[in-house]
Scaffold this motif. Sequence first.
Motif, PDB file in Angstrom:
ATOM      1  N   PHE A  39       9.267  -3.818 -24.169  1.00  0.00           N
ATOM      2  CA  PHE A  39       9.778  -2.457 -24.010  1.00  0.00           C
ATOM      3  C   PHE A  39       8.808  -1.431 -24.588  1.00  0.00           C
ATOM      4  N   LEU A  40       8.335  -1.664 -25.814  1.00  0.00           N
ATOM      5  CA  LEU A  40       7.458  -0.699 -26.468  1.00  0.00           C
ATOM      6  C   LEU A  40       6.116  -0.557 -25.748  1.00  0.00           C
ATOM      7  N   VAL A  41       5.542  -1.661 -25.303  1.00  0.00           N
ATOM      8  CA  VAL A  41       4.261  -1.599 -24.590  1.00  0.00           C
ATOM      9  C   VAL A  41       4.425  -0.831 -23.282  1.00  0.00           C
ATOM     10  N   LEU A  42       5.481  -1.135 -22.542  1.00  0.00           N
ATOM     11  CA  LEU A  42       5.682  -0.432 -21.275  1.00  0.00           C
ATOM     12  C   LEU A  42       6.009   1.043 -21.497  1.00  0.00           C
ATOM     13  N   ALA A  43       6.759   1.349 -22.532  1.00  0.00           N
ATOM     14  CA  ALA A  43       7.161   2.737 -22.769  1.00  0.00           C
ATOM     15  C   ALA A  43       5.999   3.607 -23.238  1.00  0.00           C
ATOM     16  N   PHE A  44       5.134   3.070 -24.088  1.00  0.00           N
ATOM     17  CA  PHE A  44       4.112   3.905 -24.703  1.00  0.00           C
ATOM     18  C   PHE A  44       2.697   3.680 -24.188  1.00  0.00           C
ATOM     19  N   CYS A  45       2.444   2.606 -23.475  1.00  0.00           N
ATOM     20  CA  CYS A  45       1.070   2.303 -23.050  1.00  0.00           C
ATOM     21  C   CYS A  45       0.882   2.323 -21.539  1.00  0.00           C
ATOM     22  N   THR A  46       1.930   2.592 -20.798  1.00  0.00           N
ATOM     23  CA  THR A  46       1.813   2.644 -19.339  1.00  0.00           C
ATOM     24  C   THR A  46       2.525   3.889 -18.831  1.00  0.00           C
ATOM     25  N   GLN A  47       2.471   4.088 -17.549  1.00  0.00           N
ATOM     26  CA  GLN A  47       3.140   5.233 -16.926  1.00  0.00           C
ATOM     27  C   GLN A  47       4.620   4.964 -16.651  1.00  0.00           C
ATOM     28  N   THR A  48       5.121   3.813 -17.086  1.00  0.00           N
ATOM     29  CA  THR A  48       6.529   3.467 -16.865  1.00  0.00           C
ATOM     30  C   THR A  48       7.412   4.407 -17.673  1.00  0.00           C
ATOM     31  N   SER A  49       8.506   4.847 -17.082  1.00  0.00           N
ATOM     32  CA  SER A  49       9.419   5.745 -17.790  1.00  0.00           C
ATOM     33  C   SER A  49      10.199   4.981 -18.855  1.00  0.00           C
ATOM     34  N   PHE A  50      10.910   5.746 -19.669  1.00  0.00           N
ATOM     35  CA  PHE A  50      11.722   5.139 -20.724  1.00  0.00           C
ATOM     36  C   PHE A  50      12.756   4.190 -20.127  1.00  0.00           C
ATOM     37  N   PHE A  51      13.447   4.640 -19.087  1.00  0.00           N
ATOM     38  CA  PHE A  51      14.502   3.816 -18.501  1.00  0.00           C
ATOM     39  C   PHE A  51      13.942   2.614 -17.748  1.00  0.00           C
ATOM     40  N   GLY A  52      12.782   2.761 -17.141  1.00  0.00           N
ATOM     41  CA  GLY A  52      12.135   1.619 -16.505  1.00  0.00           C
ATOM     42  C   GLY A  52      11.733   0.577 -17.531  1.00  0.00           C
TER      43      GLY A  52
END
Length: 77
Positions: A39-52
């Motif tokens: 969750f943290l990597v996707l939320a802060f290191c990619t263009q993925t949104s919080f909900f994604g």
Amino acid sequence: MASEYHRGDMDIHEQTSTYHLFVMLAKWGSLALAALLIFLVLAFCTQTSFFGSLAVGVIVAVAGYFVLREHGGEDAH
């Protein structure tokens, strides 16, 4: 003193319980840590949104739950 020892006479119920508790905590703790890190990597290191990112973390946690749960068969402790 060594002659007082008889193999297999000792009650190891507490050691067995402690071992199974440690394994359970390590297993479920690892799953929680993996889901949180994804969750943290996707939320802060990619263009993925919080909900994604949250959705992927929840999917990993649910999939891990079904993989790691004990089935209650004869082999389950």
